[in-house]
Design an enzyme around this catalytic site. Structure first.
Site, mmCIF file in Angstrom:
data_model
loop_
_atom_site.group_PDB
_atom_site.id
_atom_site.type_symbol
_atom_site.label_atom_id
_atom_site.label_comp_id
_atom_site.label_asym_id
_atom_site.label_seq_id
_atom_site.Cartn_x
_atom_site.Cartn_y
_atom_site.Cartn_z
ATOM 1 N N ASP A 205 0.601 -1.414 0.069
ATOM 2 C CA ASP A 205 0.135 0.083 0.036
ATOM 3 C C ASP A 205 0.921 0.950 -0.221
ATOM 4 O O ASP A 205 2.095 1.342 0.526
ATOM 5 C CB ASP A 205 -0.900 -0.173 1.403
ATOM 6 C CG ASP A 205 -2.085 0.527 1.409
ATOM 7 O OD1 ASP A 205 -2.048 1.396 -0.103
ATOM 8 O OD2 ASP A 205 -2.719 1.231 1.871
ATOM 9 N N ARG B 32 0.070 7.733 -2.860
ATOM 10 C CA ARG B 32 0.073 8.779 -2.271
ATOM 11 C C ARG B 32 1.919 9.361 -2.214
ATOM 12 O O ARG B 32 2.637 10.183 -2.266
ATOM 13 C CB ARG B 32 0.977 8.377 -0.592
ATOM 14 C CG ARG B 32 -1.131 8.625 0.407
ATOM 15 C CD ARG B 32 -1.590 8.483 1.225
ATOM 16 N NE ARG B 32 -1.360 6.344 1.363
ATOM 17 C CZ ARG B 32 -1.493 5.653 2.431
ATOM 18 N NH1 ARG B 32 -0.806 5.879 3.586
ATOM 19 N NH2 ARG B 32 -1.428 4.566 1.721
ATOM 20 N N HIS C 29 2.408 3.435 -8.954
ATOM 21 C CA HIS C 29 2.277 1.562 -9.101
ATOM 22 C C HIS C 29 3.141 1.069 -9.681
ATOM 23 O O HIS C 29 4.394 0.089 -9.957
ATOM 24 C CB HIS C 29 0.868 1.968 -9.928
ATOM 25 C CG HIS C 29 -0.710 2.251 -9.438
ATOM 26 N ND1 HIS C 29 -0.242 1.241 -8.021
ATOM 27 C CD2 HIS C 29 -1.842 2.362 -9.231
ATOM 28 C CE1 HIS C 29 -1.537 1.961 -7.544
ATOM 29 N NE2 HIS C 29 -2.211 2.933 -8.059
ATOM 30 N N SER D 145 -7.266 -5.906 -5.029
ATOM 31 C CA SER D 145 -8.228 -7.107 -4.743
ATOM 32 C C SER D 145 -9.114 -7.248 -5.283
ATOM 33 O O SER D 145 -9.778 -5.817 -6.361
ATOM 34 C CB SER D 145 -8.468 -5.779 -3.027
ATOM 35 O OG SER D 145 -9.044 -4.085 -3.209
ATOM 36 N N LEU E 143 12.347 -19.814 -4.899
ATOM 37 C CA LEU E 143 11.079 -18.877 -3.980
ATOM 38 C C LEU E 143 9.772 -19.529 -4.913
ATOM 39 O O LEU E 143 9.226 -19.080 -5.671
ATOM 40 C CB LEU E 143 11.182 -17.851 -4.280
ATOM 41 C CG LEU E 143 9.776 -16.933 -3.476
ATOM 42 C CD1 LEU E 143 9.891 -16.319 -2.300
ATOM 43 C CD2 LEU E 143 10.343 -15.399 -4.200
ATOM 44 N N SER F 12 -7.964 -5.207 4.698
ATOM 45 C CA SER F 12 -8.296 -5.623 3.384
ATOM 46 C C SER F 12 -8.974 -6.721 2.373
ATOM 47 O O SER F 12 -8.243 -6.599 1.445
ATOM 48 C CB SER F 12 -7.675 -4.177 2.958
ATOM 49 O OG SER F 12 -7.194 -3.284 3.431
#
Ligand code: FPP
Length: 250
Positions: free
Chosen positions: A21, A25, A38, A66, A132, A197
């Site tokens: 997140d 901003r 982004h 989301s 990974l 969220s």
């Protein structure tokens, strides 16, 4: 990817989940459009994936979009979809070289055919990698995941494969989108907000939460190392009692 041994004395999580997140901003602070934030967020993704690989973390799950993010302005949604497609085209070969196994989780049905095909190709290409395991949550919602799992279990009951009395946590667990991963040990949310969220609602039962004020594009390998240090200092009890080291017990 060279293995880094500097943190091997730390107790590391097997599975880290991240809510990335603060992109908007971060961009606004620079007088730039949200899409710039982004795009910068993708650079942070690259740094964190690399660091997790170096440390030998087994699973990393990133919340990229989301189920509720569809309600963002059309221009932002389109920009994010373009970014996912660009990232797929630019990053997958290198991820594959680094033995990363990619998986996309969420309701992908609303994505463009091109994006869905790119995701399926990336999953197929990297399916046998053993480094990974990188799960990217797109169009994902924790409630969607649980409903989906319940539907799968109900189908097994309807087919006569499962007795309702035998439905247990494992039945639900292995029907979830991350059914083949251990539950996250650590959830990191950047950007200063303290909520989950609608991320991995079921899987977070005993996850340690770490909320960072750092905006996602600024979250780098050093910030991840600091989070891992804090995680290593936590005492996890899983509902039991704390086991004291023998010398403290006396
Ligand atoms: C939340 O910040 C961020 C998103 C909804 C998008 C996350 C996407 C990326 C980091 C880039 C792509 C990722 C991959 C895996 C290629 P926000 O927009 O809500 O920020 P704000 O709270 O400051 O407005």
């Amino acid at each position: 990817m060279a293995r880094d041994n500097t943190q091997t004395d730390l107790h590391l999580p097997r599975h880290i989940a991240v809510v990335m997140d603060g992109n908007g901003r971060w961009a606004r602070k620079r007088g730039m459009p949200r899409q710039f934030g982004h795009r910068s967020g993708v650079k942070a993704v690259r740094a964190i994936v690399r660091r997790c690989g170096e440390l030998g973390i087994e699973h990393l799950t990133l919340f990229a979009f989301s189920s509720e993010n569809w309600s963002r302005p059309q221009e932002e949604v389109t920009g994010l979809m373009k970014l996912f497609l660009d990232a797929l085209q630019r990053e997958v070969a290198e991820l594959h070289e680094n033995d990363v196994r990619l998986k996309f989780v969420g309701d992908l049905s609303r994505l463009s055919d091109r994006l869905q095909a790119g995701m399926a190709d990336a999953e197929q290409l990297t399916a046998d990698n053993t480094g990974l395991a990188l799960q990217i949550a797109v169009g994902y919602g924790g409630r969607w995941d649980i409903v989906n799992a319940c539907q799968r279990v109900a189908e097994q009951v309807q087919a006569g494969e499962l007795d309702p009395a035998d439905i247990d946590e494992t039945s639900i667990d292995c029907s979830l989108a991350l059914g083949d991963c251990p539950d996250p040990d650590l959830m990191i949310r950047t950007g200063g907000e303290k909520r989950i969220s609608n991320f991995l609602l079921w899987q977070f039962a005993y996850t340690e939460f770490l909320f960072s004020d750092v905006l996602w594009p600024d979250f780098d390998a050093a910030a991840l190392d600091a989070s891992l240090q804090e995680f290593a200092n936590r005492h996890r009890r899983f509902g039991g009692v704390r086991t004291l080291p023998t010398e403290e017990v006396g």
